[in-house]
Scaffold this motif. Structure first.
Motif, PDB file in Angstrom:
ATOM      1  N   LEU A  22       0.852  -1.182   0.000  1.00 56.74           N
ATOM      2  CA  LEU A  22       0.000   0.000   0.000  1.00 56.74           C
ATOM      3  C   LEU A  22       0.891   1.235   0.000  1.00 56.74           C
ATOM      4  O   LEU A  22       1.767   1.373   0.857  1.00 56.74           O
ATOM      5  CB  LEU A  22      -0.903  -0.017   1.236  1.00 56.74           C
ATOM      6  N   LEU A  23       0.653   2.155  -0.936  1.00 52.83           N
ATOM      7  CA  LEU A  23       1.443   3.373  -1.083  1.00 52.83           C
ATOM      8  C   LEU A  23       0.546   4.580  -0.836  1.00 52.83           C
ATOM      9  O   LEU A  23      -0.509   4.720  -1.478  1.00 52.83           O
ATOM     10  CB  LEU A  23       2.054   3.451  -2.481  1.00 52.83           C
ATOM     11  N   PRO A  93       2.852  -4.614   3.636  1.00 51.89           N
ATOM     12  CA  PRO A  93       3.628  -3.415   3.948  1.00 51.89           C
ATOM     13  C   PRO A  93       2.867  -2.161   3.541  1.00 51.89           C
ATOM     14  O   PRO A  93       2.132  -2.151   2.546  1.00 51.89           O
ATOM     15  CB  PRO A  93       4.895  -3.585   3.107  1.00 51.89           C
ATOM     16  N   VAL A  94       3.055  -1.109   4.319  1.00 52.91           N
ATOM     17  CA  VAL A  94       2.444   0.186   4.028  1.00 52.91           C
ATOM     18  C   VAL A  94       3.547   1.233   3.996  1.00 52.91           C
ATOM     19  O   VAL A  94       4.322   1.349   4.955  1.00 52.91           O
ATOM     20  CB  VAL A  94       1.383   0.560   5.083  1.00 52.91           C
ATOM     21  N   LEU A 107      -3.686   3.800  10.409  1.00 54.63           N
ATOM     22  CA  LEU A 107      -4.191   2.516   9.917  1.00 54.63           C
ATOM     23  C   LEU A 107      -3.626   1.361  10.729  1.00 54.63           C
ATOM     24  O   LEU A 107      -4.354   0.433  11.106  1.00 54.63           O
ATOM     25  CB  LEU A 107      -3.825   2.361   8.439  1.00 54.63           C
ATOM     26  N   ALA A 108      -2.330   1.404  11.024  1.00 54.08           N
ATOM     27  CA  ALA A 108      -1.710   0.324  11.793  1.00 54.08           C
ATOM     28  C   ALA A 108      -2.308   0.212  13.186  1.00 54.08           C
ATOM     29  O   ALA A 108      -2.453  -0.892  13.730  1.00 54.08           O
ATOM     30  CB  ALA A 108      -0.202   0.549  11.882  1.00 54.08           C
ATOM     31  N   ALA A 109      -2.663   1.351  13.784  1.00 54.85           N
ATOM     32  CA  ALA A 109      -3.259   1.326  15.120  1.00 54.85           C
ATOM     33  C   ALA A 109      -4.700   0.815  15.083  1.00 54.85           C
ATOM     34  O   ALA A 109      -5.114   0.049  15.966  1.00 54.85           O
ATOM     35  CB  ALA A 109      -3.215   2.724  15.726  1.00 54.85           C
ATOM     36  N   VAL A 115      -1.758  -4.534   8.346  1.00 52.56           N
ATOM     37  CA  VAL A 115      -0.428  -3.928   8.224  1.00 52.56           C
ATOM     38  C   VAL A 115       0.646  -4.904   8.679  1.00 52.56           C
ATOM     39  O   VAL A 115       0.680  -5.324   9.839  1.00 52.56           O
ATOM     40  CB  VAL A 115      -0.349  -2.623   9.040  1.00 52.56           C
ATOM     41  N   ASP A 116       1.554  -5.238   7.766  1.00 53.23           N
ATOM     42  CA  ASP A 116       2.675  -6.130   8.074  1.00 53.23           C
ATOM     43  C   ASP A 116       3.874  -5.358   8.607  1.00 53.23           C
ATOM     44  O   ASP A 116       4.560  -5.800   9.529  1.00 53.23           O
ATOM     45  CB  ASP A 116       3.060  -6.885   6.800  1.00 53.23           C
TER      46      ASP A 116
END
Length: 271
Positions: A22-23, A93-94, A107-109, A115-116
Motif C-alpha cells: 500500500l502506497l 507493507p504500508v 491505519l496500523a493502530a 499492516v505487516d
C-alpha cells in the motif's frame, strides 16, 4: 495499470504483479507521488488510493479531515479489494510519505490485521496540534479560499512566508506554489487548513503501543519534515529503525532515488 476506480469510496489504482504493498501520498499529493515511492521495475502489486480532496477523490462539504477518517477509508478500500478478489487477504507493507506516513500510523493502530510493516518517509506529524512546521499550508489554504488559485499564488509568492522558505528550501517553496495549481485547488483548500490540526495517534502512549516493524526515513534541513521530528517518532515506536537520506531540498532527484532504493531494500531483503 488498471483505471481509477471509485469503489467503495476512494479513487485508486491497483497496478503491477507480486506481493501487495500500500502506497500513501502526502498532503496535496496524488497517486503519481505515491507510485514514485517504489522503483517502477520492482515486483509488487501497488495499491494506491487518493485521499479525499486529493487527485480524483472528491471531498464532501461535511466530511471529516482527520487521520482517523482517512485511515478508515483506506481500510474500507482494502477490505473491498479483498472481497472482490483483486488482492489476497492478510497484512501487507504500508509506505507513506509525509501525510501518508500519518495515515499509515493511524491505519496500523486501528487495523493491525492489515499492516505487516511500515515505511514512514519524511513524517511531518507527531504529537502537537496544530503542527507548527505545517503552518505554511494554512497560509496557502487561506489565500486559496479568499483569492482563488491565480491571485492566491501571486500573493503567496510575494509574501514573507514564501520568501523565508525560498531562502531556506527552494524546492519546498516550489512545492507550496504547486498547491495553487493542482486540480480543484480552491474547492479542496480546507484539507490544507484542517489536516495540520489532526494527529495520527492521540498521544505518545499510543505510539509506544504500536509494535509493528517500522523504518523511518529522514532527511536534514527540511522545514516541513523536520529531521528531529522523525527521530523522535522513531524513538516513540518500539520496533523502529532510522535511515538518513540526502537532503531533498538541495538535490530532489538524488533524494527521491534514495527513497526508492531504501523502500525497495526494506521490502525485499526482509527485516
Amino acid at each position: 495499470m488498471t483505471g481509477l476506480r471509485r469503489e467503495p469510496r476512494l479513487a485508486h489504482v491497483v497496478t503491477g504483479e507480486g506481493p501487495p504493498v500500500l502506497l500513501l501520498h502526502g498532503l496535496g499529493g496524488d497517486r503519481e507521488q505515491a507510485l514514485g515511492l517504489l522503483p517502477a521495475e520492482g515486483r509488487h502489486t501497488r495499491i494506491v488510493p487518493e485521499m479525499p480532496g486529493h487527485g480524483d477523490s472528491a471531498i464532501d462539504s461535511d466530511e471529516p479531515v482527520t487521520f482517523a477518517h482517512f485511515a478508515y477509508l483506506t481500510a474500507e478500500l482494502l477490505d473491498g479489494l479483498v472481497a472482490a478478489g483483486r488482492i489476497s487477504a492478510g497484512p501487507m507493507p504500508v509506505v507513506g510519505v509525509s501525510m501518508g506516513a500519518g495515515v499509515a500510523l493511524a491505519l496500523a493502530a486501528a487495523r493491525p490485521d492489515l499492516v505487516d510493516r511500515l515505511v514512514l518517509v519524511r513524517p511531518s506529524w507527531l504529537d502537537r496540534s496544530p503542527a507548527p512546521n505545517l503552518a505554511p499550508f494554512g497560509v496557502v489554504a487561506e489565500l486559496l479560499a479568499e483569492l482563488g488559485p491565480a491571485a492566491g499564488e501571486q500573493a503567496f509568492e510575494a509574501g514573507a512566508v514564501h520568501r523565508r522558505i525560498a531562502r531556506e528550501a527552494p524546492a519546498m517553496a516550489r512545492s507550496l506554489l504547486g498547491q495553487f495549481r493542482r486540480p480543484g485547488a480552491r474547492e479542496n483548500s480546507r484539507v490544507l487548513a484542517e489536516l495540520p490540526r489532526s494527529l495520527p495517534l492521540p498521544d505518545r502512549e499510543a505510539y509506544r503501543r504500536l509494535t509493528v516493524d517500522t523504518l523511518v526515513l529522514v532527511a536534514p534541513r527540511d522545514p516541513v519534515h523536520p529531521l528531529d521530528l522523525g527521530l523522535r517518532l522513531a524513538a516513540f515506536l518500539p520496533r523502529a529503525r532510522v535511515r538518513r537520506l540526502p537532503r531533498k531540498l538541495v538535490d530532489p532527484t538524488a533524494h527521491d532515488t534514495a527513497v526508492r532504493c531504501a523502500v525497495h531494500e526494506y521490502l525485499t531483503q526482509g527485516r
